[in-house]
Design an enzyme around this catalytic site. Structure first.
Site, PDB file in Angstrom:
ATOM      1  CB  SER A  16       0.817  -0.799  -4.615  1.00 16.44           C
ATOM      2  OG  SER A  16      -0.292   0.533  -4.791  1.00 16.44           O
ATOM      3  CG  HIS A  68      -0.631  -4.973  -5.180  1.00 16.69           C
ATOM      4  ND1 HIS A  68      -1.859  -4.663  -4.648  1.00 16.69           N
ATOM      5  CD2 HIS A  68      -0.031  -3.759  -5.565  1.00 16.69           C
ATOM      6  CE1 HIS A  68      -2.077  -3.324  -4.996  1.00 16.69           C
ATOM      7  NE2 HIS A  68      -0.959  -2.786  -5.666  1.00 16.69           N
TER       8      HIS A  68
END
Length: 253
Positions: A124, A175
């Site tokens: 991610s 993230h």
């Protein structure tokens, strides 16, 4: 730009780096979860305490590992949708630098701002790095991306950030640092970049006279393919809904 028209063989030929990355995701997931090779996961997970003790490869290996089926499916699907355009626009070498650069910087940020017991896996951070490149492109290199695709990226980024904060077991810092790293690397990576060309829409025919390959520029007009605002909007919303559905699946499974 984000609508895939290629068949399987064409996709592999046009986007070999994306193909390899997705293949590694799936292979490692199968080895760990189907064939019981749990040692691969244990050796590669990003465990801060072990990185501090000298396992520096764990800044890279978590990018290839995933915690469950929904996790690997969501990240691989995101890479399949949003990776090819950048691989073509940047070239293989710059794409690798951008992808792994963002992923590694995301893991370094996680190392320094989380405690020694924190552990994480997943691509991610690297994928948010791709969004960071697109984000920079949408505001500062508008000649490389049209308005519809800019809107899609901003919409997907928005829902991605919302899911980051409301979903359990998410590496929030990974993230955020991945996105910031991608945006920071973008000015260098985009030097010399050219707009994406959808190779899946290019068709050739062989002349019956001499076997020469000829390009037919009006082929798609003759077939009356709909490319107007209405059809484009439906495609973009379809992509958006699919990613949201996968995001919720990853949350609850």
């Amino acid at each position: 730009m984000f609508v895939r028209n290629e068949d399987f063989r064409s996709f592999i030929r046009y986007y070999p780096i994306i193909t390899i990355l997705i293949g590694i995701h799936i292979l490692l997931f199968l080895l760990i979860n189907v064939f019981g090779m749990r040692s691969i996961f244990n050796m590669g997970a990003g465990i801060n305490g072990l990185i501090e003790a000298g396992d520096y490869w764990r800044l890279v290996t978590p990018i290839f590992l995933h915690a469950g089926f929904a996790h690997v499916l969501f990240n691989s699907f995101s890479l399949y949708l949003f990776g090819p355009a950048l691989e073509q626009m940047l070239g293989k070498s710059k794409f690798i630098v951008g992808y792994f650069g963002a992923g590694i910087l995301a893991n370094i940020g996680t190392l320094y701002l989380q405690d020694s017991y924190f552990s994480h896996v997943g691509a991610s951070g690297a994928i948010f790095g791709l969004f960071g490149i697109y984000f920079y492109m949408a505001f500062y290199r508008k000649e490389l991306i049209d308005q519809a695709n800019s809107q899609l990226i901003l919409m997907i980024l928005g829902i991605g950030l919302v899911m980051t904060f409301i979903s359990p077991n998410i590496n929030i810092l990974g993230h955020l640092f991945g996105f910031l790293a991608g945006a920071a690397l973008a000015p260098i990576l985009l030097i010399g970049a050219k707009p994406f060309v959808n190779r899946g829409m290019i068709r050739v025919r062989r002349s019956p006279e001499n076997g020469d390959i000829r390009f037919k520029p009006n082929r798609w007009q003759r077939r009356k393919v709909r490319t107007g605002p209405g059809s484009g909007g439906k495609i973009l919303w379809g992509i958006f809904i699919a990613l949201v559905a996968l995001g919720f699946l990853a949350r609850f499974l």
